[in-house]
Design a protein around this motif. Structure first.
Motif, mmCIF file in Angstrom:
data_model
loop_
_atom_site.group_PDB
_atom_site.id
_atom_site.type_symbol
_atom_site.label_atom_id
_atom_site.label_comp_id
_atom_site.label_asym_id
_atom_site.label_seq_id
_atom_site.Cartn_x
_atom_site.Cartn_y
_atom_site.Cartn_z
ATOM 1 N N GLY A 353 0.779 -1.235 0.000
ATOM 2 C CA GLY A 353 0.000 0.000 0.000
ATOM 3 C C GLY A 353 0.810 1.284 0.000
ATOM 4 O O GLY A 353 0.245 2.371 -0.066
ATOM 5 N N ALA A 354 2.143 1.171 0.070
ATOM 6 C CA ALA A 354 2.952 2.399 0.066
ATOM 7 C C ALA A 354 2.943 3.031 -1.327
ATOM 8 O O ALA A 354 2.744 2.345 -2.332
ATOM 9 N N ASP A 355 3.173 4.350 -1.358
ATOM 10 C CA ASP A 355 3.300 5.054 -2.629
ATOM 11 C C ASP A 355 4.753 5.294 -2.974
ATOM 12 O O ASP A 355 5.086 5.534 -4.129
ATOM 13 N N ALA A 356 5.615 5.255 -1.971
ATOM 14 C CA ALA A 356 7.039 5.483 -2.199
ATOM 15 C C ALA A 356 7.808 4.781 -1.082
ATOM 16 O O ALA A 356 7.220 4.397 -0.065
ATOM 17 N N VAL A 357 9.103 4.609 -1.298
ATOM 18 C CA VAL A 357 9.939 3.945 -0.297
ATOM 19 C C VAL A 357 11.120 4.837 0.085
ATOM 20 O O VAL A 357 11.600 5.626 -0.731
ATOM 21 N N MET A 358 11.586 4.709 1.330
ATOM 22 C CA MET A 358 12.755 5.471 1.786
ATOM 23 C C MET A 358 13.822 4.485 2.231
ATOM 24 O O MET A 358 13.529 3.514 2.929
ATOM 25 N N LEU A 359 15.073 4.748 1.808
ATOM 26 C CA LEU A 359 16.162 3.833 2.139
ATOM 27 C C LEU A 359 17.377 4.572 2.673
ATOM 28 O O LEU A 359 17.708 5.666 2.201
ATOM 29 N N GLY A 360 18.051 3.937 3.640
ATOM 30 C CA GLY A 360 19.285 4.481 4.188
ATOM 31 C C GLY A 360 20.474 3.637 3.790
ATOM 32 O O GLY A 360 21.323 4.044 2.998
ATOM 33 N N SER A 361 20.527 2.397 4.294
ATOM 34 C CA SER A 361 21.727 1.585 4.081
ATOM 35 C C SER A 361 21.977 1.318 2.603
ATOM 36 O O SER A 361 23.122 1.235 2.168
ATOM 37 N N TYR A 362 20.926 1.225 1.816
ATOM 38 C CA TYR A 362 21.077 0.944 0.384
ATOM 39 C C TYR A 362 21.930 2.008 -0.309
ATOM 40 O O TYR A 362 22.646 1.724 -1.261
ATOM 41 N N PHE A 363 21.828 3.263 0.181
ATOM 42 C CA PHE A 363 22.531 4.367 -0.493
ATOM 43 C C PHE A 363 23.779 4.840 0.251
ATOM 44 O O PHE A 363 24.565 5.608 -0.288
ATOM 45 N N ALA A 364 23.934 4.411 1.519
ATOM 46 C CA ALA A 364 25.014 4.969 2.346
ATOM 47 C C ALA A 364 26.397 4.640 1.795
ATOM 48 O O ALA A 364 27.360 5.345 2.075
ATOM 49 N N GLY A 365 26.505 3.582 1.004
ATOM 50 C CA GLY A 365 27.810 3.201 0.467
ATOM 51 C C GLY A 365 28.158 3.854 -0.861
ATOM 52 O O GLY A 365 29.193 3.545 -1.449
ATOM 53 N N THR A 366 27.309 4.760 -1.354
ATOM 54 C CA THR A 366 27.577 5.354 -2.670
ATOM 55 C C THR A 366 28.475 6.586 -2.553
ATOM 56 O O THR A 366 28.628 7.168 -1.477
ATOM 57 N N ASP A 367 29.014 6.993 -3.699
ATOM 58 C CA ASP A 367 29.888 8.172 -3.736
ATOM 59 C C ASP A 367 29.184 9.428 -3.253
ATOM 60 O O ASP A 367 29.803 10.314 -2.665
ATOM 61 N N GLU A 368 27.873 9.532 -3.527
ATOM 62 C CA GLU A 368 27.145 10.768 -3.236
ATOM 63 C C GLU A 368 26.810 10.919 -1.756
ATOM 64 O O GLU A 368 26.412 11.990 -1.310
ATOM 65 N N ALA A 369 26.931 9.843 -0.974
ATOM 66 C CA ALA A 369 26.663 9.948 0.467
ATOM 67 C C ALA A 369 27.845 10.656 1.134
ATOM 68 O O ALA A 369 28.980 10.519 0.684
ATOM 69 N N PRO A 370 27.579 11.416 2.231
ATOM 70 C CA PRO A 370 28.679 12.080 2.925
ATOM 71 C C PRO A 370 29.660 11.050 3.502
ATOM 72 O O PRO A 370 29.284 9.893 3.707
ATOM 73 N N GLY A 371 30.857 11.471 3.757
ATOM 74 C CA GLY A 371 31.818 10.586 4.418
ATOM 75 C C GLY A 371 32.764 9.935 3.429
ATOM 76 O O GLY A 371 32.493 9.870 2.236
ATOM 77 N N ARG A 372 33.911 9.459 3.978
ATOM 78 C CA ARG A 372 34.913 8.930 3.076
ATOM 79 C C ARG A 372 34.925 7.412 3.069
ATOM 80 O O ARG A 372 34.324 6.773 3.920
ATOM 81 N N VAL A 373 35.626 6.894 2.067
ATOM 82 C CA VAL A 373 35.744 5.454 1.931
ATOM 83 C C VAL A 373 36.883 4.980 2.835
ATOM 84 O O VAL A 373 37.951 5.583 2.855
ATOM 85 N N VAL A 374 36.650 3.922 3.624
ATOM 86 C CA VAL A 374 37.720 3.354 4.443
ATOM 87 C C VAL A 374 37.964 1.912 3.998
ATOM 88 O O VAL A 374 37.061 1.263 3.474
ATOM 89 N N THR A 375 39.190 1.447 4.190
ATOM 90 C CA THR A 375 39.491 0.071 3.800
ATOM 91 C C THR A 375 39.738 -0.763 5.047
ATOM 92 O O THR A 375 40.513 -0.367 5.918
ATOM 93 N N MET A 376 39.031 -1.888 5.158
ATOM 94 C CA MET A 376 39.263 -2.810 6.278
ATOM 95 C C MET A 376 39.427 -4.202 5.677
ATOM 96 O O MET A 376 38.582 -4.629 4.886
ATOM 97 N N ASN A 377 40.492 -4.888 6.069
ATOM 98 C CA ASN A 377 40.775 -6.228 5.538
ATOM 99 C C ASN A 377 40.659 -6.284 4.021
ATOM 100 O O ASN A 377 40.094 -7.211 3.449
#
Ligand code: RVP
Length: 487
Positions: A353-377
């Motif tokens: 029944g929703a008309d639209a969806v909102m997402l956080g984690s799906y987009f948090a890893g993209t270039d356009e999200a704030p914050g820098r890329v870190v490397t672990m293992n």
């Protein structure tokens, strides 16, 4: 005991869309929908109001690709106004006077050259102190002139028969004018020939590239912003900055004080006001008589610990269905917020029944999200944290979750965690997968439009055996798919 006769509530993995007869090819499925009473989008996908997800860069990219970004509220009001105007200005047809790089007739050719390089523009109107346009200078005029007289006044190198445009020019006419005269930029002037802005060919071509973009009546990109339920000042400032949708941001909007605050904000602004989050029919009933949209999600978020910390929550498919039953009768759009891991979850939300969806984690890893890329293992990640996490509450005035003394860690009762999410590259490719998967779902159900899909879609209940069958199983994945990683 009556206490133990409890209703069942379902979430994404409990249900699947029942396949139906269809002639709809996925790429023909039209995702056009509404995020709030007056705001239509061609892709019903919204990026979350979180400080590791949506600032102006994300909001611009979301709107250009047909969705909407909601700016977070971990910033002060001045910063928020600046962020909103960055989005509203990004694809503006007419660059407003204050943002136009102009040359002074007293400047030398060399000075103008240096100024244009520094400002990163290829040309500038030459304007006297009254604001009259005397000419226009471009790097093509300057380059040869630098050889013969770099200290000459700019007035000797400029074109003085300037083609100008009136303030009400539209993109089509501006394009034709520039094409006809083989020019790259046109000063926009008022009735007295005073400069009010500039239209550039580059700007027009950029707008053409984003055919699906979410735009307001004047062609500027759409933008949303989160405000607290008691932040009328912030809401009014955002409204004056021409934000399109205000999202009253609260973990439990069926709190009557919050509803009073939200009503006060609604009465003080012109922008649409979406209120959330809620997760029950009764909450929807209290919101439909004033809200322009209702946002649903009590505890489904990937970084959210509300359900374990507070013991309260509502599995998301049931929450959306309950709210949508009420809201749809009043024509109020519903947004499903949180817990979406795959495109299938997104289209199941619409089916509920929703008309639209909102997402956080799906987009948090993209270039356009704030914050820098870190490397672990050896793997790349970006930071992603809940707005109710200790870190986010410390860096903002996050009254969304309980807090007394901002200096004292012990005082926080967080309802979110701080995490990292795999680095994903551009937003565009993530959105392409998400929207494409939603269209596939519409194909399986045989619906060409969102309203038709909501009508036709039916769920079947899935057992845990059925759920395991749905994931890749009994194999070792050798190449990662762009839209699937086993959870
Ligand atoms: P997800 O897409 O599953 O990452 O969820 C994002 C949503 O989670 C946000 O839009 C918001 O409603 C919710 N959220 C944000 N912070 C927190 C928290 O700290 N509990 N929850």
């Amino acid at each position: 005991s009556a206490k133990l006769r409890v209703p069942e509530a379902l979430t994404f993995d409990d249900v699947l869309l029942r396949p139906k007869e269809s002639r709809v090819e996925p790429d023909e499925a039209d995702l056009t929908s509404r995020v709030s009473r007056n705001v239509e989008v061609s892709v019903p996908i919204i990026s979350a109001a979180m400080d590791t997800v949506t600032e102006s860069e994300m909001a611009v990219a979301m709107a250009r690709h047909g969705g909407l970004g909601v700016l977070h509220r971990n910033m002060n009001i001045d910063e928020m106004v600046e962020e909103i105007s960055r989005v509203k200005r990004a694809d503006e047809l007419i660059i407003p006077f204050d943002d136009v790089v102009t040359a002074d007739p007293e400047m030398t050719v060399r000075e103008v050259d240096e100024m244009m390089v520094q400002e990163g523009v290829g040309g500038a109107p030459v304007v006297n102190t009254n604001g009259e346009v005397l000419g226009i200078i471009s790097s093509t005029d300057i380059r040869p002139h630098l050889e013969v007289g770099e200290n000459d006044p700019v007035t000797e190198a400029m074109t003085d028969e300037v083609i100008t445009a009136p303030q009400n020019i539209d993109a089509r006419d501006a394009f034709d004018l520039m094409y006809e005269h083989k020019i790259e930029r046109v000063p926009v002037v008022d009735d007295e020939n005073l400069l009010v802005g500039l239209v550039t060919m580059q700007g027009i071509l950029q707008r053409r590239e984003y055919k699906q973009a979410a735009r307001d009546e004047t062609g500027r990109l759409r933008c949303g912003v989160a405000v607290g339920p008691f932040e009328t000042d912030r809401a009014v400032a955002a409204d004056e900055a021409d934000v399109d949708v205000l999202f009253i941001d609260c973990a439990h909007a069926h709190n009557l004080n919050v509803i009073d605050g939200a009503r006060e904000i609604k009465e003080s602004v012109d922008a649409d006001v979406v209120v959330g989050n809620v997760g029950t029919r009764e909450a929807a009933e209290d919101l439909v008589n004033f809200a322009d949209g209702i946002k649903v999600g009590i505890g489904p978020g990937s970084i959210c610990t509300t359900r374990v910390v507070s013991g309260a929550g509502m599995p998301q498919i049931t929450a959306v269905a309950q709210v949508a039953d009420v809201a749809s009768k009043h024509g109020i759009p519903v947004i499903a917020d949180g817990g979406i891991r795959y495109s299938g979850d997104a289209i199941k939300s619409i089916a509920a029944g929703a008309d639209a969806v909102m997402l956080g984690s799906y987009f948090a890893g993209t270039d356009e999200a704030p914050g820098r890329v870190v490397t672990m293992n050896g793997k790349r990640y970006k930071q992603y944290r809940g707005m109710g996490s200790v870190g986010a509450m410390k860096s903002g005035d996050g009254d969304r979750y309980l807090k007394d003394d901002p200096e004292d860690d012990e005082e926080y009762v967080p309802e979110g965690v701080e995490a990292a999410t795999p680095y994903k590259g551009t937003l565009q490719s993530e959105l392409h997968q998400l929207a494409g998967g939603m269209q596939s779902g519409m194909g399986y159900v045989g619906a060409e439009t969102i309203p038709e899909f909501k009508e036709r879609a039916e769920f079947v209940r899935v057992s845990s055996a059925g759920q395991a069958e749905g994931h890749a199983h009994d194999v070792v994945i050798t190449d990662e798919a762009p839209n699937y990683s086993p959870s």
